[in-house]
Design a protein around this motif. Structure first.
Motif, PDB file in Angstrom:
ATOM      1  N   UNK A 356       0.839  -0.964   0.010  1.00  0.00           N
ATOM      2  CA  UNK A 356       0.049   0.021  -0.078  1.00  0.00           C
ATOM      3  C   UNK A 356       0.730   1.256   0.038  1.00  0.00           C
ATOM      4  N   UNK A 357       2.121   1.083  -0.417  1.00  0.00           N
ATOM      5  CA  UNK A 357       2.919   2.411  -0.659  1.00  0.00           C
ATOM      6  C   UNK A 357       3.269   3.130   0.676  1.00  0.00           C
ATOM      7  N   UNK A 358       3.139   2.478   1.764  1.00  0.00           N
ATOM      8  CA  UNK A 358       3.745   3.121   3.189  1.00  0.00           C
ATOM      9  C   UNK A 358       5.199   2.603   3.001  1.00  0.00           C
ATOM     10  N   UNK A 359       5.890   3.717   3.392  1.00  0.00           N
ATOM     11  CA  UNK A 359       7.424   3.468   3.301  1.00  0.00           C
ATOM     12  C   UNK A 359       7.809   2.705   4.618  1.00  0.00           C
ATOM     13  N   UNK A 360       7.394   2.886   5.722  1.00  0.00           N
ATOM     14  CA  UNK A 360       7.851   2.210   7.005  1.00  0.00           C
ATOM     15  C   UNK A 360       7.619   0.591   6.543  1.00  0.00           C
ATOM     16  N   UNK A 361       6.326   0.183   6.137  1.00  0.00           N
ATOM     17  CA  UNK A 361       6.100  -1.112   5.967  1.00  0.00           C
ATOM     18  C   UNK A 361       6.841  -1.873   4.875  1.00  0.00           C
ATOM     19  N   UNK A 362       7.133  -0.958   3.669  1.00  0.00           N
ATOM     20  CA  UNK A 362       7.905  -1.526   2.441  1.00  0.00           C
ATOM     21  C   UNK A 362       9.378  -1.625   3.209  1.00  0.00           C
ATOM     22  N   UNK A 363       9.834  -0.758   3.696  1.00  0.00           N
ATOM     23  CA  UNK A 363      11.279  -0.936   4.245  1.00  0.00           C
ATOM     24  C   UNK A 363      11.482  -2.053   5.335  1.00  0.00           C
ATOM     25  N   UNK A 364      10.208  -2.567   6.022  1.00  0.00           N
ATOM     26  CA  UNK A 364      10.397  -3.550   6.872  1.00  0.00           C
ATOM     27  C   UNK A 364      10.181  -4.801   6.050  1.00  0.00           C
ATOM     28  N   UNK A 365       9.616  -4.954   4.915  1.00  0.00           N
ATOM     29  CA  UNK A 365       9.669  -6.000   3.943  1.00  0.00           C
ATOM     30  C   UNK A 365      10.809  -6.344   3.291  1.00  0.00           C
ATOM     31  N   UNK A 366      11.530  -5.125   3.073  1.00  0.00           N
ATOM     32  CA  UNK A 366      12.969  -5.397   2.386  1.00  0.00           C
ATOM     33  C   UNK A 366      14.128  -5.652   3.187  1.00  0.00           C
ATOM     34  N   UNK A 367      14.004  -5.388   4.523  1.00  0.00           N
ATOM     35  CA  UNK A 367      14.990  -5.404   5.275  1.00  0.00           C
ATOM     36  C   UNK A 367      15.481  -7.073   5.599  1.00  0.00           C
ATOM     37  N   UNK A 368      16.693  -7.141   5.285  1.00  0.00           N
ATOM     38  CA  UNK A 368      17.306  -8.234   5.464  1.00  0.00           C
ATOM     39  C   UNK A 368      17.973  -8.765   6.998  1.00  0.00           C
ATOM     40  N   UNK A 369      18.008  -9.758   7.339  1.00  0.00           N
ATOM     41  CA  UNK A 369      18.829 -10.206   8.802  1.00  0.00           C
ATOM     42  C   UNK A 369      20.125 -10.164   8.582  1.00  0.00           C
ATOM     43  N   UNK A 370      20.824  -9.268   9.581  1.00  0.00           N
ATOM     44  CA  UNK A 370      22.146  -9.783   9.640  1.00  0.00           C
ATOM     45  C   UNK A 370      22.599 -10.827  10.151  1.00  0.00           C
ATOM     46  N   UNK A 371      23.617 -11.635   9.541  1.00  0.00           N
ATOM     47  CA  UNK A 371      23.996 -12.894  10.116  1.00  0.00           C
ATOM     48  C   UNK A 371      25.535 -12.718  10.627  1.00  0.00           C
TER      49      UNK A 371
END
Length: 380
Positions: A356-371
């Motif tokens: 839905x174009x929400x920046x915070x949600x899109x960022x959360x979707x794209x964020x990768x977990x650091x190993x």
């Protein structure tokens, strides 16, 4: 060749520019050079395989021409050069399943290969050559690099095994940084997004030598063996062809890198995953590259360095950012402002575009977990 430590300490050298930009997206022609070492007695078989491949590659969009040359000093050494309208169509082809199938008949003939890719900057010749040059773009000016080659590997693991795989990948002994007099490992950053693993490496010197050096280390081989049962794509270490195909498919080339020239010891490394719509991976990578180029010229930008990796519909952006991702979601995502989020989502796959174009949600979707993120210690 002069050792790295000697080159760095040479007072007669000009200091390196801190503003770095490397990209495949300038539209200039591409020259690809492939050095091939053929098994003794397999020259005719290799030639026949090349001729068959040549019939197929001639119809690939963006392909201009190619030449096959044989050494006058050693008949086992061959050189294949090809010209392409620009880098993106070549990368789309060389990273495709079609290419994997196309080159398979040649590998039984080949002992070793080395691939080099160059944008054409200048060209000399007669009137005919100048006329051709006028029709095809040359790189307008030299780019300034930092001597670092950036490359990544990506693969998926079986759903449900993510936690175990992350533990295995986080707990290994780092290989020796020094490969030889001219090559060393600088940094390895490893991230996960769901069941997708991305391992990004930075190398000074010869990338292929560094990759082979890492693969030979017992501690790395032990980790590879340990995660093998969890891979979605099967890999048989007893079968060299199986290993070759796995790493061919896992290669995630860097298509753009830019460094702003600013240094900040507090900068944190993050990775973002952008699943593209079918066929839109290169366009999505180019969009991110354009935004990152503009951001690098903005002193207020939170992103200090950015590298975009792309293969097929997998796009990963590795960034060094101050103040964390959430302080400026638009910059973290690779956008100049929130108004451009719709342009980004039109290139993302259906699942990501629904956010839905929400920046915070899109960022959360794209964020990768650091190993793990490891810098190599400087040479003594």
């Amino acid at each position: 060749m002069t050792a790295i430590s000697e080159r760095v300490s040479d007072p007669t050298e000009q200091p390196a520019s801190k503003r770095v930009s490397q990209s495949v997206f300038d539209g200039s022609r591409l020259r690809v050079v492939l050095l091939v070492d053929v098994y003794d007695g397999a020259q005719q078989q290799f030639l026949e395989a090349y001729e068959e491949m040549g019939k197929q590659v001639s119809s690939v969009p963006g392909h201009v021409s190619d030449q096959l040359c044989q050494s006058i000093e050693n008949p086992s050494q061959w050189l294949i050069t090809s010209e392409w309208e620009s880098a993106p169509p070549f990368l789309a082809w060389v990273n495709s399943e079609e290419h994997v199938r196309m080159v398979q008949p040649m590998h039984s003939c080949i002992r070793d290969t080395r691939s080099l890719r160059f944008h054409i900057v200048r060209e000399t010749g007669g009137e005919a050559a100048r006329a051709v040059s006028g029709e095809r773009r040359l790189q307008t000016s030299p780019r300034i690099g930092d001597g670092v080659i950036r490359h990544a590997l990506t693969f998926t693991v079986k759903p449900g095994s993510e936690k175990k795989v992350a533990e295995l990948l986080a707990n290994y002994e780092s290989p020796q940084a020094r490969v030889d007099d001219t090559t060393r490992l600088c940094r390895t950053s490893l991230f996960m997004h769901g069941n997708r693993v991305v391992r990004a490496i930075e190398v000074r010197g010869d990338l292929l030598a560094a990759l082979r050096h890492v693969a030979r280390q017992p501690e790395i081989r032990a980790v590879e063996e340990a995660i093998n049962p969890y891979l979605e794509q099967e890999r048989d270490f007893a079968d060299q062809e199986s290993v070759r195909v796995f790493f061919t498919r896992a290669a995630l080339p860097a298509v753009h890198h830019v460094t702003s020239g600013q240094d900040d010891e507090r900068a944190q490394r993050h990775a973002l995953y952008y699943p593209a719509r079918p066929g839109m991976g290169m366009r999505l990578a180019e969009l991110l590259a354009q935004h990152d180029e503009r951001a690098a010229d903005d002193p207020a930008s939170a992103v200090l360095r950015s590298t975009v990796f792309e293969r097929d519909d997998v796009v990963v952006r590795l960034i060094d950012v101050r103040d964390g991702l959430d302080a400026d979601p638009a910059s973290a995502l690779g956008l100049a402002d929130s108004a451009q989020v719709s342009e980004l989502t039109t290139l993302l796959d259906e699942g990501a575009a629904k956010k839905d174009g929400d920046l915070a949600r899109l960022l959360d979707l794209a964020r990768m977990d650091l190993v793990t993120d490891r810098r190599s210690a400087p040479d003594a």
